[in-house]
Design a protein around this motif. Structure first.
Motif, PDB file in Angstrom:
ATOM      1  N   MET A   1      16.290   9.586  19.502  1.00  0.00           N
ATOM      2  CA  MET A   1      16.794  10.339  18.371  1.00  0.00           C
ATOM      3  C   MET A   1      15.598  10.919  17.607  1.00  0.00           C
ATOM      4  SD  MET A   1      19.375   9.064  15.381  1.00  0.00           S
ATOM      5  CE  MET A   1      20.724   9.143  16.532  1.00  0.00           C
ATOM      6  N   PRO A   2      15.563  12.258  17.422  1.00  0.00           N
ATOM      7  CA  PRO A   2      14.431  12.864  16.702  1.00  0.00           C
ATOM      8  C   PRO A   2      14.426  12.446  15.240  1.00  0.00           C
ATOM      9  CG  PRO A   2      15.836  14.549  17.732  1.00  0.00           C
ATOM     10  CD  PRO A   2      16.506  13.234  17.908  1.00  0.00           C
ATOM     11  N   GLU A   3      13.249  12.192  14.730  1.00  0.00           N
ATOM     12  CA  GLU A   3      13.110  11.852  13.321  1.00  0.00           C
ATOM     13  C   GLU A   3      12.304  12.935  12.634  1.00  0.00           C
ATOM     14  OE1 GLU A   3       9.529   8.670  13.639  1.00  0.00           O
ATOM     15  OE2 GLU A   3      11.518   7.957  14.163  1.00  0.00           O
ATOM     16  N   MET A   4      12.281  12.885  11.314  1.00  0.00           N
ATOM     17  CA  MET A   4      11.591  13.933  10.583  1.00  0.00           C
ATOM     18  C   MET A   4      11.119  13.432   9.229  1.00  0.00           C
ATOM     19  SD  MET A   4      14.658  16.384   9.163  1.00  0.00           S
ATOM     20  CE  MET A   4      13.462  17.409   8.331  1.00  0.00           C
ATOM     21  N   THR A   5      10.280  14.250   8.589  1.00  0.00           N
ATOM     22  CA  THR A   5       9.863  14.007   7.220  1.00  0.00           C
ATOM     23  C   THR A   5      10.152  15.267   6.407  1.00  0.00           C
ATOM     24  OG1 THR A   5       7.597  14.757   7.637  1.00  0.00           O
ATOM     25  CG2 THR A   5       8.038  12.380   7.869  1.00  0.00           C
ATOM     26  N   PHE A   6      10.302  15.083   5.114  1.00  0.00           N
ATOM     27  CA  PHE A   6      10.469  16.215   4.206  1.00  0.00           C
ATOM     28  C   PHE A   6       9.791  15.869   2.897  1.00  0.00           C
ATOM     29  CE2 PHE A   6      14.130  13.482   3.895  1.00  0.00           C
ATOM     30  CZ  PHE A   6      14.500  13.452   2.560  1.00  0.00           C
ATOM     31  N   ASP A   7       9.217  16.886   2.262  1.00  0.00           N
ATOM     32  CA  ASP A   7       8.456  16.698   1.034  1.00  0.00           C
ATOM     33  C   ASP A   7       9.161  17.375  -0.135  1.00  0.00           C
ATOM     34  OD1 ASP A   7       6.505  15.364   2.511  1.00  0.00           O
ATOM     35  OD2 ASP A   7       5.330  17.191   2.824  1.00  0.00           O
ATOM     36  N   ILE A   8       9.263  16.634  -1.226  1.00  0.00           N
ATOM     37  CA  ILE A   8       9.923  17.105  -2.445  1.00  0.00           C
ATOM     38  C   ILE A   8       8.867  17.283  -3.532  1.00  0.00           C
ATOM     39  CG2 ILE A   8      11.602  16.529  -4.245  1.00  0.00           C
ATOM     40  CD1 ILE A   8      12.829  14.537  -2.158  1.00  0.00           C
ATOM     41  N   ARG A   9       8.884  18.439  -4.206  1.00  0.00           N
ATOM     42  CA  ARG A   9       8.070  18.614  -5.406  1.00  0.00           C
ATOM     43  C   ARG A   9       8.992  18.423  -6.599  1.00  0.00           C
ATOM     44  NH1 ARG A   9       5.819  23.677  -5.203  1.00  0.00           N
ATOM     45  NH2 ARG A   9       3.992  22.846  -4.155  1.00  0.00           N
ATOM     46  N   TRP A  10       8.710  17.378  -7.371  1.00  0.00           N
ATOM     47  CA  TRP A  10       9.522  17.025  -8.531  1.00  0.00           C
ATOM     48  C   TRP A  10       9.142  17.900  -9.726  1.00  0.00           C
ATOM     49  CZ3 TRP A  10      13.724  14.237  -7.852  1.00  0.00           C
ATOM     50  CH2 TRP A  10      13.805  13.445  -6.716  1.00  0.00           C
ATOM     51  N   PRO A  11       9.958  17.923 -10.781  1.00  0.00           N
ATOM     52  CA  PRO A  11       9.699  18.796 -11.937  1.00  0.00           C
ATOM     53  C   PRO A  11       8.329  18.569 -12.592  1.00  0.00           C
ATOM     54  CG  PRO A  11      11.944  17.984 -12.039  1.00  0.00           C
ATOM     55  CD  PRO A  11      11.257  17.251 -10.901  1.00  0.00           C
ATOM     56  N   ASP A  12       7.764  17.384 -12.481  1.00  0.00           N
ATOM     57  CA  ASP A  12       6.451  17.117 -13.079  1.00  0.00           C
ATOM     58  C   ASP A  12       5.303  17.506 -12.152  1.00  0.00           C
ATOM     59  OD1 ASP A  12       6.539  15.110 -11.151  1.00  0.00           O
ATOM     60  OD2 ASP A  12       6.267  13.457 -12.572  1.00  0.00           O
ATOM     61  N   GLY A  13       5.625  18.101 -10.987  1.00  0.00           N
ATOM     62  CA  GLY A  13       4.595  18.534 -10.040  1.00  0.00           C
ATOM     63  C   GLY A  13       4.229  17.499  -8.995  1.00  0.00           C
ATOM     64  N   SER A  14       4.703  16.279  -9.161  1.00  0.00           N
ATOM     65  CA  SER A  14       4.400  15.243  -8.172  1.00  0.00           C
ATOM     66  C   SER A  14       5.127  15.555  -6.864  1.00  0.00           C
ATOM     67  CB  SER A  14       4.781  13.853  -8.684  1.00  0.00           C
ATOM     68  OG  SER A  14       6.179  13.763  -8.884  1.00  0.00           O
ATOM     69  N   ILE A  15       4.536  15.115  -5.763  1.00  0.00           N
ATOM     70  CA  ILE A  15       5.115  15.356  -4.441  1.00  0.00           C
ATOM     71  C   ILE A  15       5.452  14.018  -3.805  1.00  0.00           C
ATOM     72  CG2 ILE A  15       4.675  16.265  -2.126  1.00  0.00           C
ATOM     73  CD1 ILE A  15       2.875  18.371  -3.509  1.00  0.00           C
ATOM     74  N   GLN A  16       6.650  13.942  -3.279  1.00  0.00           N
ATOM     75  CA  GLN A  16       7.126  12.732  -2.609  1.00  0.00           C
ATOM     76  C   GLN A  16       7.432  13.071  -1.155  1.00  0.00           C
ATOM     77  OE1 GLN A  16      10.660  11.083  -4.388  1.00  0.00           O
ATOM     78  NE2 GLN A  16      10.576   9.237  -3.150  1.00  0.00           N
ATOM     79  N   SER A  17       6.822  12.323  -0.242  1.00  0.00           N
ATOM     80  CA  SER A  17       7.112  12.475   1.185  1.00  0.00           C
ATOM     81  C   SER A  17       8.211  11.504   1.559  1.00  0.00           C
ATOM     82  CB  SER A  17       5.868  12.200   2.023  1.00  0.00           C
ATOM     83  OG  SER A  17       4.911  13.203   1.801  1.00  0.00           O
ATOM     84  N   CYS A  18       9.208  12.002   2.283  1.00  0.00           N
ATOM     85  CA  CYS A  18      10.387  11.208   2.620  1.00  0.00           C
ATOM     86  C   CYS A  18      10.607  11.215   4.134  1.00  0.00           C
ATOM     87  CB  CYS A  18      11.622  11.771   1.930  1.00  0.00           C
ATOM     88  SG  CYS A  18      11.484  11.851   0.131  1.00  0.00           S
ATOM     89  N   TYR A  19      11.281  10.192   4.614  1.00  0.00           N
ATOM     90  CA  TYR A  19      11.565  10.018   6.035  1.00  0.00           C
ATOM     91  C   TYR A  19      13.066  10.080   6.289  1.00  0.00           C
ATOM     92  CZ  TYR A  19      12.502   7.485  10.348  1.00  0.00           C
ATOM     93  OH  TYR A  19      12.967   7.125  11.600  1.00  0.00           O
ATOM     94  N   SER A  20      13.432  10.678   7.407  1.00  0.00           N
ATOM     95  CA  SER A  20      14.815  10.640   7.884  1.00  0.00           C
ATOM     96  C   SER A  20      14.802  10.325   9.375  1.00  0.00           C
ATOM     97  CB  SER A  20      15.512  11.980   7.665  1.00  0.00           C
ATOM     98  OG  SER A  20      16.778  11.981   8.313  1.00  0.00           O
TER      99      SER A  20
END
Length: 98
Positions: A1-20
């Motif tokens: 099963m292929p997996e992936m990551t995605f990055d979110i830029r929050w309103p304060d400019g911080s970046i969160q890397s996430c896994y699916s």
């Protein structure tokens, strides 16, 4: 099963890397797109639930990493107003679009 990551830029400019554990995130989020915090929480939650269900269907157990990612997103989101804007800045691997 292929997996992936995605990055979110929050309103304060911080970046969160996430896994699916599944590329299903592409059905719910688009790289470069802006969403309200509330919409992101709803979309990511639904996508990660579907991703976990796909893992369960294939392997016989839910994906605890998908649940952990959802928890991390909800924790980060709680710092901001629901109508504040976030941006999906990257999704890897990307999908080929024709």
């Amino acid at each position: 099963m292929p997996e992936m990551t995605f990055d979110i830029r929050w309103p304060d400019g911080s970046i969160q890397s996430c896994y699916s554990p599944s590329l299903v995130m592409h059905d719910f989020l688009t790289s470069g797109q802006r969403y309200t915090v509330g919409d992101l929480v709803d979309r990511a939650g639904a996508a990660l639930e579907q991703a976990s269900d796909r893992v369960r269907a294939k392997y016989g157990f839910a994906c605890t990493s998908a649940a952990a990612t959802n928890d991390q997103i909800m924790k980060s989101a709680s710092r901001f107003a629901p109508d504040a804007e976030v941006t999906i800045i990257a999704m890897q691997p990307s999908l080929e679009r024709s």
